[in-house]
Design an enzyme around this catalytic site. Structure first.
Site, PDB file in Angstrom:
ATOM      1  N   ARG A 119     -29.363  17.773  60.049  1.00 35.68           N
ATOM      2  CA  ARG A 119     -30.271  16.823  60.683  1.00 35.68           C
ATOM      3  C   ARG A 119     -29.516  15.938  61.668  1.00 35.68           C
ATOM      4  O   ARG A 119     -28.331  15.707  61.549  1.00 35.68           O
ATOM      5  CB  ARG A 119     -30.950  15.944  59.623  1.00 35.68           C
ATOM      6  CG  ARG A 119     -31.935  16.673  58.732  1.00 35.68           C
ATOM      7  CD  ARG A 119     -32.603  15.724  57.746  1.00 35.68           C
ATOM      8  NE  ARG A 119     -33.358  14.694  58.437  1.00 35.68           N
ATOM      9  CZ  ARG A 119     -33.035  13.405  58.417  1.00 35.68           C
ATOM     10  NH1 ARG A 119     -31.972  12.990  57.767  1.00 35.68           N
ATOM     11  NH2 ARG A 119     -33.778  12.530  59.056  1.00 35.68           N
ATOM     12  N   LYS A 184     -23.786  14.000  48.259  1.00 30.49           N
ATOM     13  CA  LYS A 184     -24.720  14.968  48.816  1.00 30.49           C
ATOM     14  C   LYS A 184     -24.500  16.351  48.219  1.00 30.49           C
ATOM     15  O   LYS A 184     -23.386  16.864  48.184  1.00 30.49           O
ATOM     16  CB  LYS A 184     -24.575  15.024  50.340  1.00 30.49           C
ATOM     17  CG  LYS A 184     -25.647  15.868  51.022  1.00 30.49           C
ATOM     18  CD  LYS A 184     -25.633  15.652  52.532  1.00 30.49           C
ATOM     19  CE  LYS A 184     -26.712  16.460  53.211  1.00 30.49           C
ATOM     20  NZ  LYS A 184     -26.764  16.196  54.674  1.00 30.49           N
ATOM     21  N   ARG A 318     -26.594   1.186  48.927  1.00 29.92           N
ATOM     22  CA  ARG A 318     -25.497   1.102  47.959  1.00 29.92           C
ATOM     23  C   ARG A 318     -25.897   1.833  46.696  1.00 29.92           C
ATOM     24  O   ARG A 318     -27.012   1.679  46.206  1.00 29.92           O
ATOM     25  CB  ARG A 318     -25.204  -0.370  47.628  1.00 29.92           C
ATOM     26  CG  ARG A 318     -24.614  -1.167  48.794  1.00 29.92           C
ATOM     27  CD  ARG A 318     -24.420  -2.622  48.384  1.00 29.92           C
ATOM     28  NE  ARG A 318     -23.838  -3.409  49.447  1.00 29.92           N
ATOM     29  CZ  ARG A 318     -22.550  -3.610  49.603  1.00 29.92           C
ATOM     30  NH1 ARG A 318     -21.697  -3.070  48.725  1.00 29.92           N
ATOM     31  NH2 ARG A 318     -22.079  -4.330  50.595  1.00 29.92           N
TER      32      ARG A 318
END
Length: 320
Positions: A119, A184, A318
């Protein structure tokens, strides 16, 4: 720097080492019709593609992480889904965008991408033959009412699929990054072509970290791999098959069900719900507490000025 593609000679060598066993350098050189010194030079090139090779006198060479090549016979795709596997390509999304729509639905899998994309124009690079890199193309007879929410629906369905495979902590960071905590696991890129009111074609690209990265090939952001999340190692072909089946079912049903069928599930996998967030990539930046998504797929953020609906940008938050 743009990655280079492995040559046919290196692909041959990768095939010979893929099982993770020790292979005699003398035998490999003889089979390839080259000298031992030339073979050593080829082996030295493999780390460029994320492949770590051990060398030991008397034993030869060993690929430290065995590879499981993708194979259509092992993928058990839905009968009407055309599947193809390519060893090296620039991008599976680009391949399908250029493919004949008459062959849709179709899925494309790659062992290695030279110009994988994420992306917002990011580069998505993975070692050879270790992760999941795929795209699926689907042609709708007419533009779905909820097409703008499809990226979110894809994220939800894939998170549910990986949870079903044992990675129970997978969540989605709006709009569709697969994450565990602040790390991720995978990314999704959706591209579409068509005119509002007419036919529409979408290509969904997906990258999932299945195995740990070598230090010198790790992504430039906190990451996690599927093998760190499950109790029992998963077959790469089995993960590809499960993901493909889930995407196929979602796309087949989407014109009728839309995002409404996924919205409750979204709230359960939403990584940002109730957290302080900052939306980057929009001017001015938006800060507040994430409150889930509305029926249009817009992220709801409670700011000091009231509730804001966010349709674009990227969530920063966070995790601690």
């Amino acid at each position: 720097m743009t990655p280079i593609a492995p040559s046919d000679d290196l692909l041959w060598l990768i095939d010979r080492l893929a099982d993770g066993a020790w292979h005699s350098g003398e035998a490999l050189a003889a089979e390839a019709g080259i000298s031992r010194a030339a073979l050593s030079k080829r082996v030295a090139l493999l780390p460029r593609f994320g492949l770590q090779v051990g060398a030991r006198s008397g034993l030869g060479y060993q690929l430290q992480t065995p590879l499981e090549p993708l194979a259509l016979d092992d993928l058990t795709l839905p009968p009407s889904l055309q599947g193809s596997i390519v060893r090296v390509t620039e991008s599976t999304n680009a391949d399908l965008l250029a493919a004949d729509p008459a062959q849709d639905p179709q899925a494309r899998f790659a062992e290695f991408q030279v110009a994988g994309r994420g992306r917002r124009g990011r580069v998505w690079q993975a070692p050879y033959g270790q992760q999941l890199m795929m795209s699926m193309a689907w042609s709708f007879d007419s533009w779905p009412d909820d097409l703008g929410c499809l990226p979110l629906a894809v994220g939800v369905r894939l998170a549910q699929t990986l949870q079903g495979l044992g990675a129970t902590t997978v969540q989605v960071k709006w709009p569709n990054d697969l994450v565990v905590g602040g790390c991720k696991l995978g990314g999704i890129l959706l591209e579409h072509r068509g005119e509002i009111g007419g036919a529409c074609r979408v290509v969904i690209g997906l990258g999932v970290n299945l195995q740990r990265f070598a230090d010198d090939h790790a992504p430039d952001q906190p990451w996690v791999s599927l093998d760190q999340l499950v109790a029992t190692p998963l077959s790469r072909n089995a993960v590809a098959a499960a993901v493909s089946g889930a995407l196929f079912t979602l796309l087949a049903d989407y014109p009728q069900t839309g995002f409404a069928a996924c919205r409750d599930a979204w709230q359960r996998v939403d990584a940002s719900h109730g957290r302080a967030v900052r939306i980057v990539g929009v001017e001015p930046g938006i800060e507040g507490i994430a409150q889930g998504v509305d029926a249009r797929g817009a992220l709801q953020v409670m700011t000091v000025d009231g509730l804001r609906s966010v349709f674009s940008g990227e969530v920063s938050m966070r995790w601690a």
